[in-house]
Design a protein around this motif. Structure first.
Motif, PDB file in Angstrom:
ATOM      1  N   UNK A 196       0.723  -1.057  -0.051  1.00 16.06           N
ATOM      2  CA  UNK A 196      -0.124   0.113  -0.019  1.00 16.06           C
ATOM      3  C   UNK A 196       0.676   1.290   0.023  1.00 16.06           C
ATOM      4  N   UNK A 197       0.670   2.161  -1.080  1.00 19.43           N
ATOM      5  CA  UNK A 197       1.254   3.478  -0.927  1.00 19.43           C
ATOM      6  C   UNK A 197       0.678   4.528  -0.276  1.00 19.43           C
ATOM      7  N   UNK A 198      -0.591   4.728  -0.703  1.00 18.13           N
ATOM      8  CA  UNK A 198      -1.219   5.856  -0.291  1.00 18.13           C
ATOM      9  C   UNK A 198      -2.728   5.535   0.232  1.00 18.13           C
ATOM     10  N   UNK A 199      -3.269   5.870   1.406  1.00 12.06           N
ATOM     11  CA  UNK A 199      -4.489   5.893   1.715  1.00 12.06           C
ATOM     12  C   UNK A 199      -5.443   7.295   1.961  1.00 12.06           C
ATOM     13  N   UNK A 200      -6.267   7.522   1.208  1.00 13.63           N
ATOM     14  CA  UNK A 200      -7.103   8.768   1.368  1.00 13.63           C
ATOM     15  C   UNK A 200      -8.517   8.713   1.722  1.00 13.63           C
ATOM     16  N   UNK A 201      -9.057   8.882   2.774  1.00 16.65           N
ATOM     17  CA  UNK A 201     -10.354   8.995   3.192  1.00 16.65           C
ATOM     18  C   UNK A 201     -11.187   9.683   2.511  1.00 16.65           C
TER      19      UNK A 201
ATOM     20  N   UNK B  52     -14.627   9.520   2.948  1.00 10.66           N
ATOM     21  CA  UNK B  52     -15.764   9.623   3.868  1.00 10.66           C
ATOM     22  C   UNK B  52     -15.018   8.740   5.173  1.00 10.66           C
ATOM     23  N   UNK B  53     -16.217   8.811   6.051  1.00 16.99           N
ATOM     24  CA  UNK B  53     -15.930   8.079   7.335  1.00 16.99           C
ATOM     25  C   UNK B  53     -16.029   6.434   6.998  1.00 16.99           C
ATOM     26  N   UNK B  54     -16.655   6.061   5.974  1.00 20.89           N
ATOM     27  CA  UNK B  54     -16.811   4.580   5.540  1.00 20.89           C
ATOM     28  C   UNK B  54     -15.750   4.171   4.372  1.00 20.89           C
ATOM     29  N   UNK B  55     -15.120   5.201   3.837  1.00 23.43           N
ATOM     30  CA  UNK B  55     -14.642   4.736   2.261  1.00 23.43           C
ATOM     31  C   UNK B  55     -13.358   5.489   2.190  1.00 23.43           C
ATOM     32  N   UNK B  56     -12.378   4.913   1.592  1.00 28.27           N
ATOM     33  CA  UNK B  56     -11.084   5.261   1.295  1.00 28.27           C
ATOM     34  C   UNK B  56     -10.551   4.918  -0.078  1.00 28.27           C
TER      35      UNK B  56
END
Length: 175
Positions: free
Chosen positions: A113-118, A120-124
């Motif tokens: 995994x490189x990047x996680x960008x939310x 919403x509170x339920x999805x990224x």
């Protein structure tokens, strides 16, 4: 030109390694496929810009869980039952997972995994690379993680996008 050939070869290798066993498990009696170029290994990202919506209550903990579960899903050492637990609607996609996990080539694939960008509170949105024997086969692939049953999981959209790389016109039930 050489880079394009290397990327094309990497995509083809990843498609064969990841998708052929999955496509067999899903089944497609239509004989379909348009014979065209397979889609990129991406899923539609949220239309809401990152940071524009609510984030999880603890974004750092949520990101750590997304990373851990994403890498677990692609880890060949992880049991099918444990992979189901980190896939959105995992029990409904058991056939796809059995095909994906049962192939010896799948034992050589992992995700970083490189990047996680939310979004919403339920999805990224998740940017990741698939590796084969430690070498990057699909760099900068895009997928999504969803919060389901109090767990951050690899989305069905992500799995189905990978299945579609095979050119399978009907990826199977659940996709």
């Amino acid at each position: 030109m050489v880079r394009a050939r290397v990327r094309g070869a990497a995509l083809a290798a990843a498609a064969v390694i990841l998708i052929v066993p999955t496509a067999v498990a899903c089944g497609d009696d239509s004989g379909g496929g348009d014979g065209g170029t397979p889609p990129e290994p991406s899923v539609e990202k949220s239309s809401q810009p990152a940071g524009g919506g609510a984030e999880p209550a603890d974004p750092a903990a949520a990101e750590a869980e997304v990373r851990e579960n994403w890498e677990k899903f692609f880890d060949p050492e992880v049991s099918l039952k444990d992979k189901e637990a980190v896939l959105e609607n995992g029990s409904k996609l058991r056939g796809v997972l059995e095909g994906f996990s049962g192939d010896e080539r799948g034992e050589q694939v992992a995700a970083e995994v490189g990047k996680v960008a939310f979004t919403s509170a339920e999805e990224a949105d998740v940017t990741y690379a698939l590796t084969l024997k430690g070498a990057t086969a699909l760099p900068d692939a895009a997928g999504t993680a969803v919060h389901q049953d109090d767990t951050w999981k690899v989305s069905v959209k992500t799995l189905c996008a990978l299945v579609k790389l095979s050119g399978n016109a009907s990826p199977g039930p659940g996709c």
